[in-house]
Scaffold this motif. Structure first.
Motif, PDB file in Angstrom:
ATOM      1  N   ARG A   1      54.622-101.063  -9.168  1.00  0.00           N
ATOM      2  CA  ARG A   1      54.008-101.033 -10.497  1.00  0.00           C
ATOM      3  C   ARG A   1      53.508-102.390 -11.003  1.00  0.00           C
ATOM      4  O   ARG A   1      52.444-102.454 -11.623  1.00  0.00           O
ATOM      5  CB  ARG A   1      55.003-100.436 -11.494  1.00  0.00           C
ATOM      6  CG  ARG A   1      54.440-100.315 -12.897  1.00  0.00           C
ATOM      7  CD  ARG A   1      55.453 -99.666 -13.827  1.00  0.00           C
ATOM      8  NE  ARG A   1      54.896 -99.495 -15.153  1.00  0.00           N
ATOM      9  CZ  ARG A   1      55.071 -98.422 -15.901  1.00  0.00           C
ATOM     10  NH1 ARG A   1      55.775 -97.421 -15.449  1.00  0.00           N
ATOM     11  NH2 ARG A   1      54.547 -98.350 -17.096  1.00  0.00           N
TER      12      ARG A   1
ATOM     13  N   ARG B   1      61.651-104.154 -14.848  1.00  0.00           N
ATOM     14  CA  ARG B   1      61.804-102.813 -14.282  1.00  0.00           C
ATOM     15  C   ARG B   1      62.082-102.886 -12.777  1.00  0.00           C
ATOM     16  O   ARG B   1      62.949-102.180 -12.238  1.00  0.00           O
ATOM     17  CB  ARG B   1      60.524-102.003 -14.498  1.00  0.00           C
ATOM     18  CG  ARG B   1      60.288-101.489 -15.895  1.00  0.00           C
ATOM     19  CD  ARG B   1      58.946-100.768 -15.919  1.00  0.00           C
ATOM     20  NE  ARG B   1      58.787 -99.938 -17.096  1.00  0.00           N
ATOM     21  CZ  ARG B   1      57.714 -99.972 -17.896  1.00  0.00           C
ATOM     22  NH1 ARG B   1      56.727-100.818 -17.660  1.00  0.00           N
ATOM     23  NH2 ARG B   1      57.640 -99.160 -18.934  1.00  0.00           N
TER      24      ARG B   1
ATOM     25  N   LEU C   1      65.585-104.033 -12.047  1.00  0.00           N
ATOM     26  CA  LEU C   1      66.544-102.974 -12.339  1.00  0.00           C
ATOM     27  C   LEU C   1      66.602-101.982 -11.177  1.00  0.00           C
ATOM     28  O   LEU C   1      67.687-101.518 -10.786  1.00  0.00           O
ATOM     29  CB  LEU C   1      66.148-102.260 -13.630  1.00  0.00           C
ATOM     30  CG  LEU C   1      67.060-101.143 -14.120  1.00  0.00           C
ATOM     31  CD1 LEU C   1      68.454-101.688 -14.437  1.00  0.00           C
ATOM     32  CD2 LEU C   1      66.467-100.475 -15.355  1.00  0.00           C
ATOM     33  N   GLY C   2      65.455-101.654 -10.604  1.00  0.00           N
ATOM     34  CA  GLY C   2      65.434-100.769  -9.440  1.00  0.00           C
ATOM     35  C   GLY C   2      66.143-101.371  -8.247  1.00  0.00           C
ATOM     36  O   GLY C   2      66.870-100.672  -7.512  1.00  0.00           O
TER      37      GLY C   2
ATOM     38  N   ASP D   1      57.336-105.396 -16.540  1.00  0.00           N
ATOM     39  CA  ASP D   1      57.309-104.630 -15.294  1.00  0.00           C
ATOM     40  C   ASP D   1      58.174-105.267 -14.217  1.00  0.00           C
ATOM     41  O   ASP D   1      58.745-104.561 -13.368  1.00  0.00           O
ATOM     42  CB  ASP D   1      55.867-104.471 -14.805  1.00  0.00           C
ATOM     43  CG  ASP D   1      55.141-103.330 -15.504  1.00  0.00           C
ATOM     44  OD1 ASP D   1      55.820-102.520 -16.166  1.00  0.00           O
ATOM     45  OD2 ASP D   1      53.915-103.249 -15.401  1.00  0.00           O
TER      46      ASP D   1
ATOM     47  N   ALA E   1      52.473 -95.393 -13.981  1.00  0.00           N
ATOM     48  CA  ALA E   1      53.730 -95.020 -13.321  1.00  0.00           C
ATOM     49  C   ALA E   1      53.478 -94.127 -12.110  1.00  0.00           C
ATOM     50  O   ALA E   1      54.075 -94.324 -11.042  1.00  0.00           O
ATOM     51  CB  ALA E   1      54.649 -94.314 -14.315  1.00  0.00           C
TER      52      ALA E   1
ATOM     53  N   GLN F   1      60.753 -95.177  -9.249  1.00  0.00           N
ATOM     54  CA  GLN F   1      59.815 -95.435 -10.349  1.00  0.00           C
ATOM     55  C   GLN F   1      60.001 -96.838 -10.909  1.00  0.00           C
ATOM     56  O   GLN F   1      59.124 -97.358 -11.583  1.00  0.00           O
ATOM     57  CB  GLN F   1      59.966 -94.395 -11.464  1.00  0.00           C
ATOM     58  CG  GLN F   1      58.980 -94.621 -12.612  1.00  0.00           C
ATOM     59  CD  GLN F   1      58.697 -93.388 -13.422  1.00  0.00           C
ATOM     60  OE1 GLN F   1      58.457 -92.322 -12.899  1.00  0.00           O
ATOM     61  NE2 GLN F   1      58.737 -93.542 -14.737  1.00  0.00           N
ATOM     62  N   PHE F   2      61.127 -97.460 -10.618  1.00  0.00           N
ATOM     63  CA  PHE F   2      61.388 -98.823 -11.075  1.00  0.00           C
ATOM     64  C   PHE F   2      61.223 -99.812  -9.918  1.00  0.00           C
ATOM     65  O   PHE F   2      60.529-100.814 -10.041  1.00  0.00           O
ATOM     66  CB  PHE F   2      62.783 -98.906 -11.702  1.00  0.00           C
ATOM     67  CG  PHE F   2      62.887 -98.119 -12.979  1.00  0.00           C
ATOM     68  CD1 PHE F   2      62.697 -98.741 -14.203  1.00  0.00           C
ATOM     69  CD2 PHE F   2      63.124 -96.758 -12.952  1.00  0.00           C
ATOM     70  CE1 PHE F   2      62.753 -98.022 -15.387  1.00  0.00           C
ATOM     71  CE2 PHE F   2      63.187 -96.021 -14.128  1.00  0.00           C
ATOM     72  CZ  PHE F   2      62.997 -96.651 -15.348  1.00  0.00           C
ATOM     73  N   ASN F   3      61.870 -99.530  -8.793  1.00  0.00           N
ATOM     74  CA  ASN F   3      61.712-100.365  -7.600  1.00  0.00           C
ATOM     75  C   ASN F   3      60.454 -99.906  -6.877  1.00  0.00           C
ATOM     76  O   ASN F   3      60.499 -99.177  -5.893  1.00  0.00           O
ATOM     77  CB  ASN F   3      62.945-100.211  -6.710  1.00  0.00           C
ATOM     78  CG  ASN F   3      62.836-100.994  -5.414  1.00  0.00           C
ATOM     79  OD1 ASN F   3      61.874-101.731  -5.195  1.00  0.00           O
ATOM     80  ND2 ASN F   3      63.815-100.814  -4.537  1.00  0.00           N
TER      81      ASN F   3
END
Length: 423
Positions: free
Chosen positions: A289, A256, A259-260, A253, A318, A284-286
């Motif tokens: 989560r 993820r 990446l955001g 996570d 998510a 949804q990535f930055n």
């Protein structure tokens, strides 16, 4: 070697739960016990071996919402308990009344976090930040205190059994914010070279396995700056409390999240406002989560990896992350407008891409949040009904508590946030 074929399960569970497979349910129940705590205590095994006889604490009243399901026309069938059984919500304290909620925002009122726990977590996290990782210089102290991270984490994890468990989440939250501030945002952050900085910081969470000659300089690099020191220390504490699968889940996570960060940085370098759907994909990535996904570790138990990986569970997590992150966009809107440069948030992107006024874009963003919240609750209630495994039920309550606690902290943190004059 493939698992032996089992006869069709004879079960009264709903069909969707039965699809998990009797062998998965039995294995999950056998492993669904409290993991070792940060103090080194041994795991506590279930008291009886039957597949559904896992011992879990009685639900806390303000955690019951997720088992109720959503409210409104046509949603009665998604609730697991009838309205007549619902506990009376706690009365808000005077502190809860501080900070104005966003008009029209769909949220759930929660009780003020336990002040004794808040005080102790706040004391410990400041000691860790100053004495263990040298996180910030003296002139940042007011901002650190104003963040109120102890109050934040106590409110988001009401089922944490001890202060030590709360500290697991609190260190990680502070470390994540140090990376965001120092690499991306307020305190020297820049999109230029961000990929390299994030990669090297990520190795503090996910260690590098290399030759002896090059291991020493990598190890030394983990002390090079405050974000890496914080990541390394916080992850070390987390690994002591978590199972290997929980640690790996968290690293995934965090990848993820990073990446955001990089997607947002690319838009800054290009001076481009993304399409609304692109922005929501990035969010949804930055997003938050990594925080709700560790609710079982902080609660002192484990949602087994084979259950956590189920598509329905991943979708709920998510959606929780997406909804809570839009909460941040909405409450931090004026703060970001006052900061130098252009900060992307959902109202800004909608105004630019859909040609709306600032006010109308903000109000549409509230609607987007509300839709995400309703989707989160509907999917969580359906999962709770389809998969009546105690650890799944408890995990869903924990994620819902995180969603509610996150909103409460944003609403009441008037040091950081104020609302625009749109009403």
């Amino acid at each position: 070697m493939p698992a032996p074929e089992l006869p069709p399960p004879q079960s009264t569970l709903p069909e969707a739960a039965a699809r998990f497979g009797a062998h998965v349910l039995a294995e999950a129940a056998a492993r669904a016990c409290d993991i070792k705590t940060v103090t080194g205590g041994p795991p506590r095994a279930p008291s009886v071996p039957a597949p559904y006889a896992v011992s879990v604490p009685a639900p806390v009243p303000d955690l019951e919402r997720i088992l109720r399901g959503p409210s409104g026309l046509g949603t009665a069938g998604l609730r697991l308990i009838s309205r007549e059984q619902l506990p009376t919500p706690p009365e808000p304290s005077a502190a809860t009344a501080d900070g104005r909620p966003i008009p029209g925002l769909y949220y759930h009122q929660v009780a003020e976090p336990d002040p004794v726990r808040v005080e102790e977590v706040s004391r410990r996290i400041k000691s860790w930040a100053l004495d263990e990782v040298s996180l910030y210089p003296e002139d940042w102290e007011e901002q650190f205190d104003g963040f109120s991270v102890g109050r934040y984490m106590v409110g988001c994890h009401p089922d944490a059994p001890t202060i030590d468990h709360l500290m697991i989440a609190t260190r990680l939250m502070v470390a994540e914010n140090a990376v965001d501030d120092c690499y991306c945002e307020d305190h020297g952050g820049s999109p230029v070279g961000l990929g390299e900085r994030l990669l090297l910081a990520h190795t503090a969470l996910d260690p590098v396995y290399t030759t002896e000659e090059y291991r020493a300089p990598w190890s030394k690099s983990l002390h090079a700056d405050a974000p890496r020191r914080a990541y390394r220390s916080a992850m070390g504490y987390f690994d002591q409390a978590a199972s290997p699968s929980q640690s790996d889940r968290y690293r995934h996570d965090m990848a993820r999240l990073h990446l955001g960060y990089l997607a947002e940085a690319s838009w800054a370098q290009e001076d481009r406002v993304p399409e609304v759907w692109e922005y929501l994909a990035m969010r949804q990535f930055n997003n938050f989560r990594p925080c709700p996904t560790i609710t079982d570790t902080v609660g002192g138990y484990e949602l087994p990896a084979d259950l956590h990986a189920q598509t329905a569970v991943q979708k709920v997590i998510a959606l929780a992350g997406n909804a809570t992150t839009i909460v941040n966009d909405l409450y931090s809107y004026t703060k970001e407008l006052d900061a130098p440069g252009r900060h992307l948030n959902l109202p800004v992107v909608i105004a630019e891409r859909e040609g709306l006024s600032d006010r109308d874009a903000y109000l549409k963003s509230v609607e987007v949040h509300n839709d995400l919240m309703h989707d989160f609750e509907s999917n969580a209630a359906a999962l709770a009904a389809d998969c009546p495994i105690p650890t799944v039920q408890r995990f869903l309550r924990g994620v819902a508590a995180w969603v509610d606690g996150n909103h409460h902290w944003h609403q009441t943190n008037t040091y950081r946030y104020s609302l625009p004059d749109f009403w």
